[in-house]
Design a protein around this motif. Structure first.
Motif, PDB file in Angstrom:
ATOM      1  N   THR A 172       0.762  -1.201   0.060  1.00 44.26           N
ATOM      2  CA  THR A 172      -0.084   0.083  -0.103  1.00 44.26           C
ATOM      3  C   THR A 172       0.870   1.304   0.031  1.00 44.26           C
ATOM      4  OG1 THR A 172      -1.685  -1.064   1.049  1.00 44.26           O
ATOM      5  CG2 THR A 172      -1.780   1.254   1.229  1.00 44.26           C
ATOM      6  N   ALA A 173       1.859   1.306   0.910  1.00 42.72           N
ATOM      7  CA  ALA A 173       2.980   2.459   0.708  1.00 42.72           C
ATOM      8  C   ALA A 173       3.686   2.483  -0.332  1.00 42.72           C
ATOM      9  CB  ALA A 173       3.783   2.038   2.018  1.00 42.72           C
ATOM     10  N   LEU A 174       3.940   1.501  -0.885  1.00 45.79           N
ATOM     11  CA  LEU A 174       4.672   1.356  -2.392  1.00 45.79           C
ATOM     12  C   LEU A 174       4.123   2.031  -3.527  1.00 45.79           C
ATOM     13  CD1 LEU A 174       7.441   0.567  -3.559  1.00 45.79           C
ATOM     14  CD2 LEU A 174       6.534  -1.752  -4.485  1.00 45.79           C
ATOM     15  N   TYR A 175       2.656   1.854  -3.308  1.00 43.02           N
ATOM     16  CA  TYR A 175       1.798   2.454  -4.439  1.00 43.02           C
ATOM     17  C   TYR A 175       1.052   3.749  -4.054  1.00 43.02           C
ATOM     18  CZ  TYR A 175       2.306  -2.204  -6.658  1.00 43.02           C
ATOM     19  OH  TYR A 175       2.788  -3.431  -7.325  1.00 43.02           O
ATOM     20  N   ASP A 176       1.568   4.466  -2.848  1.00 41.62           N
ATOM     21  CA  ASP A 176       0.949   5.706  -2.790  1.00 41.62           C
ATOM     22  C   ASP A 176       1.349   6.695  -3.437  1.00 41.62           C
ATOM     23  OD1 ASP A 176      -0.342   7.333  -0.881  1.00 41.62           O
ATOM     24  OD2 ASP A 176       1.375   7.913  -0.014  1.00 41.62           O
ATOM     25  N   GLU A 177       0.582   7.757  -3.639  1.00 49.72           N
ATOM     26  CA  GLU A 177       1.075   8.959  -4.464  1.00 49.72           C
ATOM     27  C   GLU A 177       1.174   9.899  -3.529  1.00 49.72           C
ATOM     28  OE1 GLU A 177      -1.155  11.898  -7.579  1.00 49.72           O
ATOM     29  OE2 GLU A 177      -1.340   9.839  -8.127  1.00 49.72           O
ATOM     30  N   ASN A 178       2.354  10.395  -3.499  1.00 45.14           N
ATOM     31  CA  ASN A 178       2.824  11.533  -2.491  1.00 45.14           C
ATOM     32  C   ASN A 178       3.848  12.519  -3.121  1.00 45.14           C
ATOM     33  OD1 ASN A 178       5.413  10.303  -1.624  1.00 45.14           O
ATOM     34  ND2 ASN A 178       4.040   8.746  -0.654  1.00 45.14           N
ATOM     35  N   ILE A 179       4.022  13.251  -2.413  1.00 47.08           N
ATOM     36  CA  ILE A 179       5.479  14.192  -3.080  1.00 47.08           C
ATOM     37  C   ILE A 179       6.674  13.281  -3.363  1.00 47.08           C
ATOM     38  CG2 ILE A 179       6.396  14.693  -0.596  1.00 47.08           C
ATOM     39  CD1 ILE A 179       6.460  16.767  -3.762  1.00 47.08           C
ATOM     40  N   PHE A 180       7.137  12.442  -2.398  1.00 51.83           N
ATOM     41  CA  PHE A 180       8.467  11.659  -2.629  1.00 51.83           C
ATOM     42  C   PHE A 180       7.951  10.702  -3.879  1.00 51.83           C
ATOM     43  CE2 PHE A 180      10.496   7.614  -2.565  1.00 51.83           C
ATOM     44  CZ  PHE A 180      11.746   7.934  -2.610  1.00 51.83           C
ATOM     45  N   THR A 181       6.942   9.953  -4.062  1.00 52.55           N
ATOM     46  CA  THR A 181       6.771   9.070  -5.147  1.00 52.55           C
ATOM     47  C   THR A 181       6.634   9.664  -6.527  1.00 52.55           C
ATOM     48  OG1 THR A 181       4.365   8.790  -4.870  1.00 52.55           O
ATOM     49  CG2 THR A 181       5.884   7.376  -3.470  1.00 52.55           C
ATOM     50  N   LEU A 182       6.038  10.852  -6.429  1.00 48.74           N
ATOM     51  CA  LEU A 182       5.827  11.463  -7.786  1.00 48.74           C
ATOM     52  C   LEU A 182       6.904  12.206  -8.166  1.00 48.74           C
ATOM     53  CD1 LEU A 182       2.353  13.796  -6.883  1.00 48.74           C
ATOM     54  CD2 LEU A 182       3.122  12.305  -8.791  1.00 48.74           C
ATOM     55  N   THR A 183       7.853  12.645  -7.164  1.00 49.09           N
ATOM     56  CA  THR A 183       9.080  13.259  -7.755  1.00 49.09           C
ATOM     57  C   THR A 183      10.113  12.236  -8.064  1.00 49.09           C
ATOM     58  OG1 THR A 183       8.757  14.852  -6.035  1.00 49.09           O
ATOM     59  CG2 THR A 183      11.038  14.707  -6.917  1.00 49.09           C
ATOM     60  N   CYS A 208       3.840   5.934 -10.011  1.00 50.79           N
ATOM     61  CA  CYS A 208       3.303   6.249  -8.841  1.00 50.79           C
ATOM     62  C   CYS A 208       1.764   5.996  -8.670  1.00 50.79           C
ATOM     63  CB  CYS A 208       3.788   7.283  -8.210  1.00 50.79           C
ATOM     64  SG  CYS A 208       3.193   8.890  -9.124  1.00 50.79           S
ATOM     65  N   GLY A 209       1.453   5.706  -7.438  1.00 53.30           N
ATOM     66  CA  GLY A 209      -0.246   5.631  -7.232  1.00 53.30           C
ATOM     67  C   GLY A 209      -0.666   4.602  -8.115  1.00 53.30           C
ATOM     68  N   MET A 210      -1.879   4.678  -8.343  1.00 53.85           N
ATOM     69  CA  MET A 210      -2.565   3.553  -9.163  1.00 53.85           C
ATOM     70  C   MET A 210      -2.044   3.546 -10.191  1.00 53.85           C
ATOM     71  SD  MET A 210      -6.218   5.174 -10.461  1.00 53.85           S
ATOM     72  CE  MET A 210      -6.229   6.623 -11.488  1.00 53.85           C
ATOM     73  N   PHE A 211      -1.264   4.364 -10.847  1.00 56.77           N
ATOM     74  CA  PHE A 211      -0.497   4.081 -12.261  1.00 56.77           C
ATOM     75  C   PHE A 211       0.835   3.258 -12.170  1.00 56.77           C
ATOM     76  CE2 PHE A 211      -2.573   8.216 -12.499  1.00 56.77           C
ATOM     77  CZ  PHE A 211      -3.488   8.037 -13.622  1.00 56.77           C
ATOM     78  N   ALA A 212       1.386   3.027 -10.776  1.00 57.91           N
ATOM     79  CA  ALA A 212       2.308   1.988 -10.593  1.00 57.91           C
ATOM     80  C   ALA A 212       1.602   0.675 -10.473  1.00 57.91           C
ATOM     81  CB  ALA A 212       2.869   2.324  -9.228  1.00 57.91           C
ATOM     82  N   ARG A 213       0.424   0.514  -9.929  1.00 62.35           N
ATOM     83  CA  ARG A 213      -0.276  -0.588  -9.747  1.00 62.35           C
ATOM     84  C   ARG A 213      -0.902  -1.116 -10.849  1.00 62.35           C
ATOM     85  NH1 ARG A 213      -2.341  -3.310  -4.976  1.00 62.35           N
ATOM     86  NH2 ARG A 213      -1.993  -1.414  -3.636  1.00 62.35           N
ATOM     87  N   TYR A 214      -1.286  -0.399 -11.910  1.00 62.35           N
ATOM     88  CA  TYR A 214      -2.032  -0.679 -13.068  1.00 62.35           C
ATOM     89  C   TYR A 214      -1.453  -0.082 -14.246  1.00 62.35           C
ATOM     90  CZ  TYR A 214      -5.758  -1.925  -9.515  1.00 62.35           C
ATOM     91  OH  TYR A 214      -6.205  -2.516  -8.571  1.00 62.35           O
ATOM     92  N   LYS A 215      -1.786  -0.490 -15.455  1.00 61.23           N
ATOM     93  CA  LYS A 215      -1.020  -0.066 -16.448  1.00 61.23           C
ATOM     94  C   LYS A 215      -2.260   0.314 -17.787  1.00 61.23           C
ATOM     95  CE  LYS A 215       2.576  -1.708 -14.821  1.00 61.23           C
ATOM     96  NZ  LYS A 215       3.554  -0.334 -13.773  1.00 61.23           N
TER      97      LYS A 215
END
Length: 409
Positions: A70-81, A164-171
């Motif tokens: 869940t953390a890995l697929y979170d969308e936040n300032i770090f994952t977006l950057t 990141c976010g749902m775009f990391a989990r799904y394509k």
């Protein structure tokens, strides 16, 4: 300090990854930890609800994996950057907060149900009930959270390669009711599945590669006969380049008016998007084609730099036209014709997929028969294939595939 209380405080202190607290499993987990000093019925209710949720999500044997994923697929300032490859631009305080949040999630996830029960304030009052309580397995975290010594570099590499976010989990995604919705079970077709049309597909692939590399590229129209693999080509391309940051959002033709909303949702994301419009055509009185014209060129809500439009159609000029339209009493008949034909011209790349001739059709049949290990004489296969095509009303790659698959039954 009891471990369960420490876990509760750590989860409540999340900053960069605070969004994970809105996810059902972590929300239920925090509710359970919050009940550690409540009356037995409150604690047991939270415990039962939490375990039930784990079972629904099918993670009762790997809880730690579930929350770190869940953390890995979170969308936040770090994952977006990190997805944009600009982690070095983040302040040290954000990097430190990211590491601390990850460590907090790891600590909380490693807490066992036995430790939670042991820390419960009124455990003596529920001593006779404890043997009946189900227990979950903590399991192991996702690889990127593999050790307590969280590596920013490992996390950055993951997001650079996967988004990141749902775009990391799904394509693959579809536009529905004003939202980008993930496709849970996308078509897994690959480029190796096709026989023929190598030249046409190469043009679309080259255009996509140029798009991913930030080079000059074009919106693309794949047009031609039914069953020639136009839509399948787009799906295969999305599968082939998903590890390169490509995502596909299918937009129904009737929702083209929502294009500005879709643009707003993806324009700031660091990933590349193909906006896929399948089976595109318009009736002569359908004025929504002017909406698409504006999207392709000249509209205020133009497509962002990280998106291309790929459309498929059985019509080269997209708008159904009759002789009556050409005999219109419109004074500026030429202008009317140009208006009708101008839409397809706004696609910078138009690729034609026409039905194969007899030789090409049979070559496809032979290749598919070989792929499926069909031991049938070619002459016999050709006669049956032609007969099958006659019954279908014409030759096409789809017809060839259906014929060969019929022999497997």
């Amino acid at each position: 300090m009891k471990k369960s209380y420490k876990a509760y405080l750590l989860l409540n202190s999340l900053s960069v990854y605070r969004g994970v607290l809105n996810r059902s499993i972590l929300k239920g987990y925090v509710k359970l930890l919050k009940s550690m000093d409540k009356e037995p019925e409150v604690f047991l209710s939270a415990y039962g609800e939490f375990y039930s949720l784990l079972c629904v999500r099918k993670v009762e044997d790997n809880f730690l994996n579930a929350i770190t994923q869940t953390a890995l697929y979170d969308e936040n300032i770090f994952t977006l950057t990190a997805t944009a490859g600009n982690v070095k631009s983040l302040p040290k305080s954000v990097i430190d907060a990211t590491v601390n949040d990850c460590k907090a999630i790891l600590f909380a996830g490693k807490l066992t149900p036995q430790e939670i029960i042991a820390d419960y304030k009124y455990k003596d009052d529920i001593a006779e009930v404890i043997p009946f309580l189900p227990v979950w397995e903590t399991g192991a975290p996702v690889e990127e959270f593999g050790t307590e010594d969280i590596s920013i570099e490992v996390l950055e590499d993951f997001h650079k390669n996967n988004g990141c976010g749902m775009f990391a989990r799904y394509k693959a995604f579809i536009w529905r009711e004003g939202q980008i919705c993930p496709v849970e079970h996308p078509d897994r077709i690959s480029m190796d599945s096709f026989v023929g049309y190598e030249t046409q597909r190469a043009k679309v692939v080259d255009n996509t590669v140029a798009f991913l590399q930030g080079k000059s590229c074009n919106n693309c129209l794949l047009y031609g006969d039914m069953g020639t693999g136009k839509s399948s080509t787009v799906k295969a391309i999305s599968n082939q380049f998903r590890q390169d940051g490509l995502r596909v959002v299918e937009m129904p033709k009737e929702r083209l008016v929502d294009f500005p909303i879709l643009v707003d949702k993806i324009a700031s994301l660091p990933m590349k998007f193909i906006i896929f419009i399948d089976d595109l055509s318009f009736q002569s009185q359908d004025q929504s084609y002017t909406t698409l014209k504006a999207l392709l060129e000249g509209g205020l809500a133009a497509r962002p730099d990280n998106a291309l439009i790929y459309a498929t159609s059985n019509r080269r000029h997209l708008v159904k036209e009759s002789w009556k339209d050409r005999d219109s009493d419109d004074i500026n008949r030429r202008d009317n014709m140009q208006e009708t034909l101008s839409l397809s011209d706004r696609f910078g790349l138009a690729v034609c997929f026409s039905n194969p001739d007899k030789k090409e059709y049979l070559d496809i049949v032979y290749s598919l028969a070989k792929k499926y290990n069909l031991n049938i004489d070619e002459k016999e296969l050709a006669v049956k294939a032609e007969s099958f095509a006659l019954g279908k009303g014409g030759r096409s790659p789809r017809c060839a595939k259906q014929f060969v698959e019929s022999l497997l039954i």
